[in-house]
Design an enzyme around this catalytic site. Structure first.
Site, PDB file in Angstrom:
ATOM      1  N   GLU A 185       0.849  -1.192   0.000  1.00 48.34           N
ATOM      2  CA  GLU A 185       0.000   0.000   0.000  1.00 48.34           C
ATOM      3  C   GLU A 185       0.888   1.246   0.000  1.00 48.34           C
ATOM      4  OE1 GLU A 185      -4.091   0.726   2.345  1.00 48.34           O
ATOM      5  OE2 GLU A 185      -2.309   0.417   3.523  1.00 48.34           O
ATOM      6  N   ARG A 212      -4.942  -3.821  -0.289  1.00 46.08           N
ATOM      7  CA  ARG A 212      -6.206  -3.111  -0.481  1.00 46.08           C
ATOM      8  C   ARG A 212      -6.481  -2.828  -1.955  1.00 46.08           C
ATOM      9  NH1 ARG A 212      -8.072  -1.969   4.504  1.00 46.08           N
ATOM     10  NH2 ARG A 212      -6.626  -1.104   6.023  1.00 46.08           N
TER      11      ARG A 212
HETATM   12  N1  DCP Z   1      -6.317   4.518   5.451  1.00 48.02           N
HETATM   13  C1  DCP Z   1      -7.319   5.464   5.269  1.00 48.02           C
HETATM   14  N2  DCP Z   1      -8.076   5.425   4.143  1.00 48.02           N
HETATM   15  C2  DCP Z   1      -7.889   4.468   3.217  1.00 48.02           C
HETATM   16  C3  DCP Z   1      -6.903   3.483   3.388  1.00 48.02           C
HETATM   17  C4  DCP Z   1      -6.129   3.536   4.546  1.00 48.02           C
HETATM   18  O1  DCP Z   1      -7.524   6.328   6.116  1.00 48.02           O
HETATM   19  N3  DCP Z   1      -8.653   4.479   2.142  1.00 48.02           N
HETATM   20  C5  DCP Z   1      -5.440   4.607   6.629  1.00 48.02           C
HETATM   21  C6  DCP Z   1      -5.672   3.568   7.689  1.00 48.02           C
HETATM   22  C7  DCP Z   1      -4.315   3.441   8.332  1.00 48.02           C
HETATM   23  C8  DCP Z   1      -3.325   3.768   7.225  1.00 48.02           C
HETATM   24  O2  DCP Z   1      -4.091   4.427   6.218  1.00 48.02           O
HETATM   25  O3  DCP Z   1      -4.156   4.399   9.362  1.00 48.02           O
HETATM   26  C9  DCP Z   1      -2.644   2.530   6.671  1.00 48.02           C
HETATM   27  O4  DCP Z   1      -3.663   1.615   6.410  1.00 48.02           O
HETATM   28  P1  DCP Z   1      -3.613   0.054   6.360  1.00 48.02           P
HETATM   29  O5  DCP Z   1      -4.359  -0.609   7.403  1.00 48.02           O
HETATM   30  O6  DCP Z   1      -4.143  -0.252   5.018  1.00 48.02           O
HETATM   31  O7  DCP Z   1      -2.096  -0.364   6.393  1.00 48.02           O
HETATM   32  P2  DCP Z   1      -1.394  -1.109   7.538  1.00 48.02           P
HETATM   33  O8  DCP Z   1       0.067  -0.806   7.433  1.00 48.02           O
HETATM   34  O9  DCP Z   1      -2.088  -0.733   8.794  1.00 48.02           O
HETATM   35  O10 DCP Z   1      -1.692  -2.613   7.185  1.00 48.02           O
HETATM   36  P3  DCP Z   1      -1.281  -3.922   7.991  1.00 48.02           P
HETATM   37  O11 DCP Z   1      -0.932  -3.549   9.382  1.00 48.02           O
HETATM   38  O12 DCP Z   1      -2.488  -4.810   7.895  1.00 48.02           O
HETATM   39  O13 DCP Z   1      -0.105  -4.464   7.270  1.00 48.02           O
END
Ligand code: DCP
Length: 230
Positions: A51, A104
């Protein structure tokens, strides 16, 4: 169908028609998507796109992710417009391997995160309308190739614990209730199939377990995931 994809997907987003397979890893914030992608990145013949969260934290020196968490009413549209662009870019980027896996999708950005901001009263109706117009235009006019959604299904409590442990600066303000709302929207979309349209079949992987168990699950599901084709 493949021809339509290629015709609509103009350069520099050239795709190789014989090798197209797109897998999206979905799940709540801190559900373990990165670990899943890391596991599959060690597999040959697969392109893994993480992402673009680093971009959302730094757009020409600005941090729309941090701004959104500080003041969602003011900055929700700003972040989600940029998320939508970066997701579209990911979906359409040149495929360099037979299988492409990404974190995502443009679909969860809209159906989960934009929807959550709007429903919780943190996004003005006009902002929601503008984002929806953009999303509808994109999904009507551009073919977005997704063959499988892998849903890492967690409890919001587990995600909250993991979130606190990793302690990402912007996310310090995220309460359990926020993760509960995101969880509910994911369940309605991917399990109950009662809210927004599904762009692809869904494979559910329970993801509350520790790292070792999760790696075991990915190994067990590996062939099922990698042979996905629409
Ligand atoms: N986010 C958001 N709007 C979106 C997508 C993500 O506000 N359309 C935010 C949510 C998190 C940050 O972006 O604060 C990163 O999101 P992810 O959960 O997708 O990434 P992670 O690093 O948390 O994933 P994981 O811990 O599952 O690897």
């Amino acid at each position: 169908k493949l021809l339509v994809r290629c015709v609509r997907t103009l350069p520099p987003y050239a795709v190789s028609p014989s090798s197209l397979c797109g897998i999206c890893i979905e799940g709540n914030i801190a559900s373990g998507k990165t670990t899943c992608l890391e596991y599959f990145s060690k597999t040959s013949n697969i392109e893994v796109l993480t992402e673009p969260v680093s971009k959302w934290r730094n757009v020409r020196g600005h941090n729309p992710l941090g701004l959104m968490y500080q003041d969602p009413e003011r900055w929700g549209l700003t972040l989600q417009t940029y998320v939508q662009l970066s997701m579209l870019d990911r979906h359409l980027s040149t495929i360099s391997a037979p299988v492409r896996m990404m974190e995502r999708s443009i679909f969860s950005a809209k159906y989960i995160f934009v929807e959550n901001l709007y429903r919780s009263g943190k996004m003005p109706e006009v902002d929601f309308a503008v984002l929806s117009e953009w999303f509808d235009w994109i999904t009507t006019n551009i073919s977005i190739p997704v063959d499988l959604i892998v849903y890492l299904q967690t409890s919001p409590q587990t995600c909250h614990e993991r979130l606190k442990q990793r302690s990402r600066e912007e996310e310090k303000v995220v309460p359990l209730e926020y993760l509960e709302s995101i969880h509910q929207l994911y369940e309605d979309w991917l399990i109950k199939k009662s809210s927004s349209p599904l762009p692809a079949p869904v494979l559910v992987i329970p993801a509350d377990q520790d790292l070792q168990e999760m790696l075991h699950q990915y190994k067990e599901n590996r062939d099922k995931i990698l042979t996905a084709r629409s």
